[in-house]
Design a protein around this motif. Structure first.
Motif, PDB file in Angstrom:
ATOM      1  N   TYR A 198       0.832  -1.189   0.000  1.00 41.93           N
ATOM      2  CA  TYR A 198       0.000   0.000   0.000  1.00 41.93           C
ATOM      3  C   TYR A 198       0.874   1.249   0.000  1.00 41.93           C
ATOM      4  O   TYR A 198       1.929   1.275   0.634  1.00 41.93           O
ATOM      5  N   TYR A 250       2.143   4.934   1.031  1.00 41.03           N
ATOM      6  CA  TYR A 250       2.139   5.745   2.245  1.00 41.03           C
ATOM      7  C   TYR A 250       1.826   7.166   1.831  1.00 41.03           C
ATOM      8  O   TYR A 250       2.665   7.850   1.247  1.00 41.03           O
ATOM      9  N   SER A 251       0.605   7.593   2.092  1.00 46.26           N
ATOM     10  CA  SER A 251       0.173   8.922   1.692  1.00 46.26           C
ATOM     11  C   SER A 251      -1.001   9.362   2.555  1.00 46.26           C
ATOM     12  O   SER A 251      -1.798   8.536   2.988  1.00 46.26           O
ATOM     13  N   SER A 252      -1.107  10.651   2.769  1.00 50.19           N
ATOM     14  CA  SER A 252      -2.267  11.174   3.480  1.00 50.19           C
ATOM     15  C   SER A 252      -3.459  11.286   2.531  1.00 50.19           C
ATOM     16  O   SER A 252      -4.570  11.564   2.967  1.00 50.19           O
ATOM     17  N   THR A 288      -5.686   5.584   1.700  1.00 55.98           N
ATOM     18  CA  THR A 288      -5.440   4.636   2.781  1.00 55.98           C
ATOM     19  C   THR A 288      -6.115   3.309   2.425  1.00 55.98           C
ATOM     20  O   THR A 288      -7.124   3.308   1.715  1.00 55.98           O
ATOM     21  N   PRO A 289      -5.588   2.182   2.880  1.00 56.60           N
ATOM     22  CA  PRO A 289      -6.216   0.889   2.582  1.00 56.60           C
ATOM     23  C   PRO A 289      -7.649   0.839   3.130  1.00 56.60           C
ATOM     24  O   PRO A 289      -7.876   1.048   4.324  1.00 56.60           O
ATOM     25  N   GLU A 329      -8.343  -1.786   6.075  1.00 51.28           N
ATOM     26  CA  GLU A 329      -7.852  -1.419   7.408  1.00 51.28           C
ATOM     27  C   GLU A 329      -8.595  -0.222   7.988  1.00 51.28           C
ATOM     28  O   GLU A 329      -8.804  -0.130   9.189  1.00 51.28           O
ATOM     29  N   THR A 330      -8.996   0.688   7.138  1.00 54.71           N
ATOM     30  CA  THR A 330      -9.590   1.944   7.582  1.00 54.71           C
ATOM     31  C   THR A 330     -11.070   1.830   7.902  1.00 54.71           C
ATOM     32  O   THR A 330     -11.544   2.430   8.858  1.00 54.71           O
ATOM     33  N   LEU A 358      -8.413   1.158  -2.234  1.00 51.88           N
ATOM     34  CA  LEU A 358      -7.949   2.272  -1.415  1.00 51.88           C
ATOM     35  C   LEU A 358      -9.068   3.282  -1.243  1.00 51.88           C
ATOM     36  O   LEU A 358      -9.880   3.488  -2.144  1.00 51.88           O
ATOM     37  N   ARG A 417      -9.278  10.715  -0.722  1.00 51.84           N
ATOM     38  CA  ARG A 417      -9.915  11.947  -0.233  1.00 51.84           C
ATOM     39  C   ARG A 417     -10.899  12.547  -1.229  1.00 51.84           C
ATOM     40  O   ARG A 417     -11.903  13.118  -0.832  1.00 51.84           O
ATOM     41  N   TRP A 469      -4.086   8.094  -8.038  1.00 58.61           N
ATOM     42  CA  TRP A 469      -3.499   6.953  -7.324  1.00 58.61           C
ATOM     43  C   TRP A 469      -3.872   5.618  -7.958  1.00 58.61           C
ATOM     44  O   TRP A 469      -3.067   4.680  -7.958  1.00 58.61           O
ATOM     45  N   CYS A 480      -9.458   2.868  -6.381  1.00 61.91           N
ATOM     46  CA  CYS A 480      -9.524   3.929  -5.382  1.00 61.91           C
ATOM     47  C   CYS A 480     -10.945   4.458  -5.335  1.00 61.91           C
ATOM     48  O   CYS A 480     -11.511   4.813  -6.369  1.00 61.91           O
TER      49      CYS A 480
END
Length: 123
Positions: A66, A68-70, A73-74, A77-78, A98, A101, A109, A117
């Motif tokens: 996965y 790493y970004s703000s 997110t996966p 998991e989220t 993913l 936002r 992405w 996404c």
């Protein structure tokens, strides 16, 4: 699948439904033998059709990385909690998804990491 997971927050419902699509209605079973028995009964009694997910037949990609970004997110998991007994099924449905936002970030992405996404709005 739907009965084996719980949303961590109701705001994730649309995103999870969009990510899973029809897989939400698949039935998780322990083995392909169990699935075969159930299919025989469904056919014999003309009870309709069901897609089974036998845990012993599900193969998961162990090398998913996965970003790493703000921005993303996966999703698994989220957004979702589930019993570890059905982890393979949840990973099968949600592993390469993913949460992004917004739609522009999702598009960027998705192309970059070759994963789906999804935004909170299900885009």
């Amino acid at each position: 699948v739907m009965d084996n997971m719980e949303l961590k927050d109701s705001k994730f419902q649309t995103a999870v439904e969009a990510a899973a699509q029809n897989a939400l209605f698949h039935v998780i079973v322990d083995t392909d033998a169990t699935a075969a028995l159930l299919m025989t009964r469904l056919e014999r009694e003309r009870l309709g059709r069901v897609t089974f997910m036998p845990l012993n037949q599900i193969r998961i990609d162990e090398n998913v990385r996965y970003p790493y970004s703000s921005d993303v997110t996966p999703l698994l998991e989220t957004c979702i909690s589930y019993n570890p007994k059905v982890a393979k099924a949840m990973e099968h449905v949600f592993q390469k998804k993913l949460l992004a936002r917004n739609a522009d970030i999702a598009s960027t992405w998705a192309a970059k990491v070759q994963m789906d996404c999804i935004t909170l709005d299900g885009d």
